[in-house]
Design a protein around this motif. Structure first.
Motif, mmCIF file in Angstrom:
data_model
loop_
_atom_site.group_PDB
_atom_site.id
_atom_site.type_symbol
_atom_site.label_atom_id
_atom_site.label_comp_id
_atom_site.label_asym_id
_atom_site.label_seq_id
_atom_site.Cartn_x
_atom_site.Cartn_y
_atom_site.Cartn_z
ATOM 1 N N PRO A 1 0.826 -1.214 0.000
ATOM 2 C CA PRO A 1 0.000 0.000 0.000
ATOM 3 C C PRO A 1 0.860 1.263 0.000
ATOM 4 C CG PRO A 1 -0.775 -1.585 1.643
ATOM 5 C CD PRO A 1 0.530 -2.094 1.139
ATOM 6 N N VAL B 1 -8.928 2.636 7.772
ATOM 7 C CA VAL B 1 -8.402 2.098 6.512
ATOM 8 C C VAL B 1 -6.954 2.498 6.239
ATOM 9 C CG1 VAL B 1 -10.672 1.961 5.420
ATOM 10 C CG2 VAL B 1 -9.308 4.057 5.173
ATOM 11 N N ALA B 2 -6.317 3.256 7.140
ATOM 12 C CA ALA B 2 -4.959 3.726 6.872
ATOM 13 C C ALA B 2 -4.259 4.060 8.184
ATOM 14 C CB ALA B 2 -4.987 4.959 5.960
ATOM 15 N N ASP C 1 -0.053 10.288 5.808
ATOM 16 C CA ASP C 1 0.436 9.187 6.644
ATOM 17 C C ASP C 1 1.727 9.583 7.351
ATOM 18 O OD1 ASP C 1 -1.661 7.538 5.833
ATOM 19 O OD2 ASP C 1 -0.494 6.580 4.250
ATOM 20 N N SER D 1 -5.441 7.149 10.294
ATOM 21 C CA SER D 1 -6.806 7.191 10.819
ATOM 22 C C SER D 1 -6.861 8.183 11.980
ATOM 23 C CB SER D 1 -7.208 5.790 11.288
ATOM 24 O OG SER D 1 -8.486 5.811 11.876
ATOM 25 N N ARG E 1 -7.208 9.141 -0.460
ATOM 26 C CA ARG E 1 -7.142 8.339 -1.680
ATOM 27 C C ARG E 1 -8.528 7.750 -1.945
ATOM 28 N NH1 ARG E 1 -3.200 10.745 -2.120
ATOM 29 N NH2 ARG E 1 -1.074 10.052 -2.638
ATOM 30 N N ASN F 1 -9.497 9.081 6.966
ATOM 31 C CA ASN F 1 -8.989 7.729 6.684
ATOM 32 C C ASN F 1 -9.356 6.732 7.784
ATOM 33 O OD1 ASN F 1 -7.744 8.554 4.286
ATOM 34 N ND2 ASN F 1 -5.828 9.074 5.313
ATOM 35 N N PHE G 1 -11.147 10.971 2.916
ATOM 36 C CA PHE G 1 -10.022 10.077 2.673
ATOM 37 C C PHE G 1 -9.072 10.740 1.683
ATOM 38 C CE2 PHE G 1 -13.924 7.957 3.647
ATOM 39 C CZ PHE G 1 -13.582 7.016 4.606
ATOM 40 N N GLU H 1 -9.118 4.930 -3.218
ATOM 41 C CA GLU H 1 -9.097 3.519 -2.819
ATOM 42 C C GLU H 1 -9.413 3.354 -1.335
ATOM 43 O OE1 GLU H 1 -6.688 5.166 -4.296
ATOM 44 O OE2 GLU H 1 -6.545 4.306 -6.317
ATOM 45 N N ARG H 2 -9.010 4.310 -0.534
ATOM 46 C CA ARG H 2 -9.286 4.230 0.904
ATOM 47 C C ARG H 2 -10.768 4.467 1.186
ATOM 48 N NH1 ARG H 2 -3.787 7.119 3.471
ATOM 49 N NH2 ARG H 2 -2.456 5.290 3.067
ATOM 50 N N ALA I 1 -12.418 1.259 0.331
ATOM 51 C CA ALA I 1 -12.176 0.244 1.354
ATOM 52 C C ALA I 1 -13.070 0.475 2.565
ATOM 53 C CB ALA I 1 -10.708 0.266 1.769
ATOM 54 N N PHE I 2 -13.363 1.730 2.881
ATOM 55 C CA PHE I 2 -14.224 2.053 4.023
ATOM 56 C C PHE I 2 -15.676 1.678 3.739
ATOM 57 C CE2 PHE I 2 -17.039 5.024 6.254
ATOM 58 C CZ PHE I 2 -16.615 4.871 7.574
#
Length: 264
Positions: free
Chosen positions: A2, A106-107, A8, A110, A67, A103, A65, A69-70, A73-74
């Motif tokens: 990832p 999922v990251a 992050d 968060s 991204r 996030n 989020f 993709e995040r 994912a949530f």
């Protein structure tokens, strides 16, 4: 593997040093500058957006989020969203008793940002630079500026793609003896001058410097003052916009500063 995002990294630095005010400020600055994907209940209706609101033990929060993709994912399924700068999302939430979940689950970044922190961020971002006139008499090498400020300036200017050619930072002595620092933008687009001055103001605010000050000027590259500054100052080259880069449509919610999105 990832992807590890800018948020992050900034969140990890803040968590690793909970007593470090500079690390905390850098995280909030990155949050304000980031493009975030805000989870909605339905597709935007013109300039009006309807975020999904989640009732948590800590209060009511909307979810964003860094991204797509995040976000997927949530939700675990296709869901409507809108891409907005973090600062615009914070402005939407201010005064609404809503916090921001970043996030969530999922990251590594968060994070739950309560309503009072949202209000503080909006207030900090709302500080406008003051206009003044003064005549420089001499330029010299920059003084002992904090690394946090130089880092913040470098990061801010890296986001100013296509708004100018470069910026020069030098010490300055004005008529009357006042000394300070000046950041001069070279070849700035006239319509971008206010935004560039605001970026410098924010860099100061988020660097943690008490009563810090940098004067901002806009010069042509061949201006005598620019030539003198270039001999002694630091140079920041602003990124160029390439033909391959796509520009978000001004019609998208939040992309036109004269028509900010509205919360339903």
């Amino acid at each position: 593997m990832p992807e590890t995002t800018v948020l992050d990294f900034a969140h990890a630095a803040m968590e690793a040093a909970p007593e470090d005010a500079a690390a905390r400020l850098r995280f909030y600055e990155r949050l304000a500058d980031a493009e975030l994907f805000l989870l909605l209940e339905a597709e935007p209706d013109g300039d009006t957006v309807s975020p999904q609101v989640f009732a948590l033990e800590e209060g009511s929060f909307v979810m964003a989020f860094d991204r797509e993709e995040r976000l997927s994912a949530f939700t675990g399924a296709p869901a409507p969203y809108v891409a907005l700068p973090g600062r615009v999302i914070a402005g939407l939430l201010a005064g609404e008793a809503l916090g921001l979940g970043l996030n969530l689950a999922v990251a590594p970044s968060s994070f739950l940002m309560p309503p009072d922190a949202v209000s503080w961020l909006v207030e900090t971002l709302g500080q406008a630079p003051e206009q003044a006139e003064a005549r420089p008499e001499a330029f010299h090498a920059p003084g002992d500026l904090p690394q946090s400020l130089l880092y913040s300036l470098d990061t801010k200017l890296a986001l100013a793609a296509g708004l100018g050619e470069a910026a020069l930072l030098a010490g300055v002595t004005y008529a009357g003896g006042r000394r300070g620092h000046m950041l001069a933008f070279l070849g700035a687009r006239p319509e971008a001058e206010a935004a560039l001055a605001k970026a410098v103001s924010e860099a100061l605010a988020f660097s943690g410097i008490e009563a810090g000050e940098i004067d901002v000027a806009f010069l042509a590259a061949d201006d005598p003052s620019a030539v003198r500054m270039a001999r002694v100052g630091l140079r920041f080259d602003l990124p160029e916009v390439t033909e391959d880069e796509q520009v978000l449509s001004p019609a998208a919610p939040g992309m036109d500063p004269k028509r900010p999105p509205k919360l339903r």
